[in-house]
Write an enzyme that holds these catalytic residues in place. Sequence first.
Site, PDB file in Angstrom:
ATOM      1  N   ASP A  66      76.281 102.230 121.879  1.00 43.08           N
ATOM      2  CA  ASP A  66      76.207 100.781 121.740  1.00 43.08           C
ATOM      3  C   ASP A  66      74.824 100.322 121.270  1.00 43.08           C
ATOM      4  O   ASP A  66      74.434  99.177 121.477  1.00 43.08           O
ATOM      5  CB  ASP A  66      76.561 100.097 123.064  1.00 43.08           C
ATOM      6  CG  ASP A  66      75.622 100.510 124.192  1.00 43.08           C
ATOM      7  OD1 ASP A  66      74.820 101.444 123.999  1.00 43.08           O
ATOM      8  OD2 ASP A  66      75.702  99.891 125.278  1.00 43.08           O
ATOM      9  N   HIS A 272      60.304 115.669  99.711  1.00 43.80           N
ATOM     10  CA  HIS A 272      60.687 114.646 100.681  1.00 43.80           C
ATOM     11  C   HIS A 272      60.607 115.189 102.110  1.00 43.80           C
ATOM     12  O   HIS A 272      61.439 114.873 102.958  1.00 43.80           O
ATOM     13  CB  HIS A 272      62.097 114.125 100.385  1.00 43.80           C
ATOM     14  CG  HIS A 272      62.158 113.271  99.158  1.00 43.80           C
ATOM     15  ND1 HIS A 272      63.346 112.912  98.561  1.00 43.80           N
ATOM     16  CD2 HIS A 272      61.184 112.709  98.405  1.00 43.80           C
ATOM     17  CE1 HIS A 272      63.092 112.157  97.495  1.00 43.80           C
ATOM     18  NE2 HIS A 272      61.783 112.031  97.385  1.00 43.80           N
ATOM     19  N   ASP A 289      52.716 110.605 102.165  1.00 41.30           N
ATOM     20  CA  ASP A 289      53.383 109.606 101.327  1.00 41.30           C
ATOM     21  C   ASP A 289      53.991 108.606 102.299  1.00 41.30           C
ATOM     22  O   ASP A 289      55.032 108.861 102.903  1.00 41.30           O
ATOM     23  CB  ASP A 289      54.454 110.276 100.465  1.00 41.30           C
ATOM     24  CG  ASP A 289      55.091 109.324  99.454  1.00 41.30           C
ATOM     25  OD1 ASP A 289      55.033 108.102  99.667  1.00 41.30           O
ATOM     26  OD2 ASP A 289      55.652 109.808  98.454  1.00 41.30           O
ATOM     27  N   ASP A 300      53.745 101.671  98.439  1.00 39.37           N
ATOM     28  CA  ASP A 300      54.104 103.084  98.299  1.00 39.37           C
ATOM     29  C   ASP A 300      52.837 103.839  97.890  1.00 39.37           C
ATOM     30  O   ASP A 300      52.397 103.730  96.744  1.00 39.37           O
ATOM     31  CB  ASP A 300      55.210 103.242  97.247  1.00 39.37           C
ATOM     32  CG  ASP A 300      55.826 104.628  97.239  1.00 39.37           C
ATOM     33  OD1 ASP A 300      55.386 105.485  98.025  1.00 39.37           O
ATOM     34  OD2 ASP A 300      56.751 104.867  96.425  1.00 39.37           O
ATOM     35  N   HIS A 383      59.341 115.853  89.244  1.00 44.79           N
ATOM     36  CA  HIS A 383      59.761 114.452  89.352  1.00 44.79           C
ATOM     37  C   HIS A 383      59.061 113.631  88.279  1.00 44.79           C
ATOM     38  O   HIS A 383      58.175 114.118  87.559  1.00 44.79           O
ATOM     39  CB  HIS A 383      59.482 113.895  90.749  1.00 44.79           C
ATOM     40  CG  HIS A 383      58.031 113.922  91.160  1.00 44.79           C
ATOM     41  ND1 HIS A 383      57.122 112.965  90.756  1.00 44.79           N
ATOM     42  CD2 HIS A 383      57.353 114.786  91.953  1.00 44.79           C
ATOM     43  CE1 HIS A 383      55.942 113.231  91.289  1.00 44.79           C
ATOM     44  NE2 HIS A 383      56.042 114.332  92.018  1.00 44.79           N
ATOM     45  N   HIS A 387      58.239 104.814  89.455  1.00 41.93           N
ATOM     46  CA  HIS A 387      59.497 104.092  89.624  1.00 41.93           C
ATOM     47  C   HIS A 387      59.163 102.640  89.895  1.00 41.93           C
ATOM     48  O   HIS A 387      58.041 102.291  90.275  1.00 41.93           O
ATOM     49  CB  HIS A 387      60.321 104.690  90.776  1.00 41.93           C
ATOM     50  CG  HIS A 387      59.590 104.785  92.085  1.00 41.93           C
ATOM     51  ND1 HIS A 387      59.357 103.689  92.902  1.00 41.93           N
ATOM     52  CD2 HIS A 387      59.010 105.843  92.722  1.00 41.93           C
ATOM     53  CE1 HIS A 387      58.692 104.067  93.983  1.00 41.93           C
ATOM     54  NE2 HIS A 387      58.453 105.368  93.901  1.00 41.93           N
ATOM     55  N   HIS A 394      62.286 102.026  95.987  1.00 40.43           N
ATOM     56  CA  HIS A 394      62.793 102.373  94.660  1.00 40.43           C
ATOM     57  C   HIS A 394      63.550 101.138  94.180  1.00 40.43           C
ATOM     58  O   HIS A 394      64.749 100.992  94.396  1.00 40.43           O
ATOM     59  CB  HIS A 394      63.702 103.603  94.705  1.00 40.43           C
ATOM     60  CG  HIS A 394      62.968 104.855  95.054  1.00 40.43           C
ATOM     61  ND1 HIS A 394      63.589 105.977  95.531  1.00 40.43           N
ATOM     62  CD2 HIS A 394      61.646 105.183  94.984  1.00 40.43           C
ATOM     63  CE1 HIS A 394      62.701 106.927  95.757  1.00 40.43           C
ATOM     64  NE2 HIS A 394      61.516 106.462  95.432  1.00 40.43           N
ATOM     65  N   GLU A 425      52.426 108.247  90.042  1.00 43.02           N
ATOM     66  CA  GLU A 425      52.353 109.289  91.064  1.00 43.02           C
ATOM     67  C   GLU A 425      52.595 110.701  90.540  1.00 43.02           C
ATOM     68  O   GLU A 425      53.567 111.345  90.909  1.00 43.02           O
ATOM     69  CB  GLU A 425      53.346 108.990  92.189  1.00 43.02           C
ATOM     70  CG  GLU A 425      54.771 108.701  91.727  1.00 43.02           C
ATOM     71  CD  GLU A 425      55.728 108.492  92.889  1.00 43.02           C
ATOM     72  OE1 GLU A 425      55.796 109.375  93.777  1.00 43.02           O
ATOM     73  OE2 GLU A 425      56.391 107.454  92.920  1.00 43.02           O
ATOM     74  N   TYR A 429      53.034 121.118  92.562  1.00 44.26           N
ATOM     75  CA  TYR A 429      53.550 121.754  93.772  1.00 44.26           C
ATOM     76  C   TYR A 429      53.696 123.243  93.447  1.00 44.26           C
ATOM     77  O   TYR A 429      54.630 123.641  92.725  1.00 44.26           O
ATOM     78  CB  TYR A 429      54.888 121.138  94.176  1.00 44.26           C
ATOM     79  CG  TYR A 429      54.828 119.620  94.138  1.00 44.26           C
ATOM     80  CD1 TYR A 429      54.345 118.894  95.223  1.00 44.26           C
ATOM     81  CD2 TYR A 429      55.197 118.915  92.991  1.00 44.26           C
ATOM     82  CE1 TYR A 429      54.253 117.513  95.175  1.00 44.26           C
ATOM     83  CE2 TYR A 429      55.100 117.535  92.926  1.00 44.26           C
ATOM     84  CZ  TYR A 429      54.628 116.836  94.023  1.00 44.26           C
ATOM     85  OH  TYR A 429      54.525 115.461  93.968  1.00 44.26           O
ATOM     86  N   ARG A 446      49.939 115.383  95.519  1.00 45.85           N
ATOM     87  CA  ARG A 446      50.452 114.197  94.833  1.00 45.85           C
ATOM     88  C   ARG A 446      49.468 113.059  95.088  1.00 45.85           C
ATOM     89  O   ARG A 446      48.933 112.931  96.193  1.00 45.85           O
ATOM     90  CB  ARG A 446      51.848 113.824  95.326  1.00 45.85           C
ATOM     91  CG  ARG A 446      52.447 112.609  94.613  1.00 45.85           C
ATOM     92  CD  ARG A 446      53.954 112.491  94.807  1.00 45.85           C
ATOM     93  NE  ARG A 446      54.382 112.239  96.171  1.00 45.85           N
ATOM     94  CZ  ARG A 446      54.971 113.161  96.947  1.00 45.85           C
ATOM     95  NH1 ARG A 446      55.168 114.386  96.502  1.00 45.85           N
ATOM     96  NH2 ARG A 446      55.346 112.863  98.185  1.00 45.85           N
ATOM     97  N   GLU A 448      49.361 108.889  94.476  1.00 49.52           N
ATOM     98  CA  GLU A 448      50.237 107.776  94.090  1.00 49.52           C
ATOM     99  C   GLU A 448      49.577 106.437  94.392  1.00 49.52           C
ATOM    100  O   GLU A 448      49.074 106.213  95.489  1.00 49.52           O
ATOM    101  CB  GLU A 448      51.553 107.870  94.858  1.00 49.52           C
ATOM    102  CG  GLU A 448      52.516 106.724  94.594  1.00 49.52           C
ATOM    103  CD  GLU A 448      53.783 106.838  95.416  1.00 49.52           C
ATOM    104  OE1 GLU A 448      54.788 106.213  95.031  1.00 49.52           O
ATOM    105  OE2 GLU A 448      53.763 107.547  96.447  1.00 49.52           O
TER     106      GLU A 448
END
Length: 483
Positions: A66, A272, A289, A300, A383, A387, A394, A425, A429, A446, A448
């Site tokens: 609940d 991710h 990130d 972001d 990637h 974006h 996104h 970004e 890797y 990375r 960004e």
Amino acid sequence: MDTTLTESAAAPGAAADTANADTPGGPDGGAALYRARRERVLAALRAQGGGVALVPTAPEVMRNRDADYPYRHDSYFYYLTGFTEPEALLVLDANADENQPASILFCRAKNVERETWEGLRFGPDGAREAFGFDAAFPIDDLDAQIPRLIANRPALHYALAASERFDAQVRGWIDAVRAQTRSGVTAPAAAYDLLPLLDDMRLVKDAHELDTMRRAAKISALAHIRAMQTCRPGMREYEIEAELLYTFRKYGAQAPAYGSIVAAGANACVLHYPAGNAVAREGDLILIDAACELNGYAADITRTFPASGRFTSAQREIYDIVLAAQQAAVNATRAGVNFEAPHDAAVRVLAQGLLDTGILDRQRFASVDDVIAERAYARFYMHRTGHWLGMDVHDVGDYRERGAQHAGETPPWRTLRAGMTLTIEPGLYIRAAEDVPERYWDIGIRIEDDAIVTETGCELITRGVPVNADEIESLMQDAQRGA
């Protein structure tokens, strides 16, 4: 740069609290802002021949038993209303006469007992006054009122096939109108997807949106600074994440804009990766990130830094390549170029770096053009460079041009316009592999930032947190000495 977290830095959140001083409890930015957006939609629908637009907010979602997940409104609905309560629907009637309401809200009725448990409800009368609607009704009246509102209208406009539940509701309302055909009532003869119109509106941000996004970026930058200042070898990823979440809330943000990525060591090569319980070791890089959502708008940011406060020589090599690629993408971002231009600029720098370090074999690839032609870089950079960013991390909007015929060819990339916002970004890797020099194994980096497109370039709104490797090391070592 002054990186001390002080109470004066709370200005972004404080500004959010004072934005509605003229309408206490009303919409962020004031009712006139959302009324003007609704008028733009109505004008566009009239130009298309009229009809009724239906925009529901998001449903509440059960987490377990609940207990619900924390509620977050639908972005399209909020963009047009500023209203954050669940169980609500916006109706825009482009065929309304002068004496008929064109902007109508359905929302929860006042209920003193439920407000004791869940907090204030505006109710239809309160919402109509505070948010500037022409009329408002209880949400329980939907099935009685919607057939009346769509009867004898030429078309319906809503998010086609976005929700099976809402599609079924719409079919039921249309059937209710069709049941009255013997009385001379006609049902809408067509249905159109409303989202392309709203996407184009949302893609170019207005002054209020840009101001909110700058404040979200400032809070998010403070969180990254705190993570760098507090990080030490021996900390677990979730402990670092806790510093981010604390800072978001301390300075007025409502929530994270997305699930935070806090990755130590080889975990940074998982794009991710969620914050887990891995321990940050001496010599590890930490990739974060993470960013906040403020008044419905996302930031972001990604930064990568050494857990110990100093990059190794191999880490610094790769870091400087990624930073140079980001700068090339920044230099390529301005009104009038296509969306792909920043990505192309970043890829050229990354490809050259992969050749220079020997990660890609020069005997196989004679030039950067060869690397790009064979997409050999994609093993280490899989990637895109950016974006759209806005109410959704996104954000909405096509990346390619819409509406033109291209003889079966892929449509061209969309042209950037002033007021569009996007991320920049690039990353590398490098997983452990026999054909990769060992000194680069398990380095994931990375960088960004968030950019507002301008006529002559772009405004980076997230540079409140250092990006230069020397500045990152200085920030972390100063914090360690002061601990």
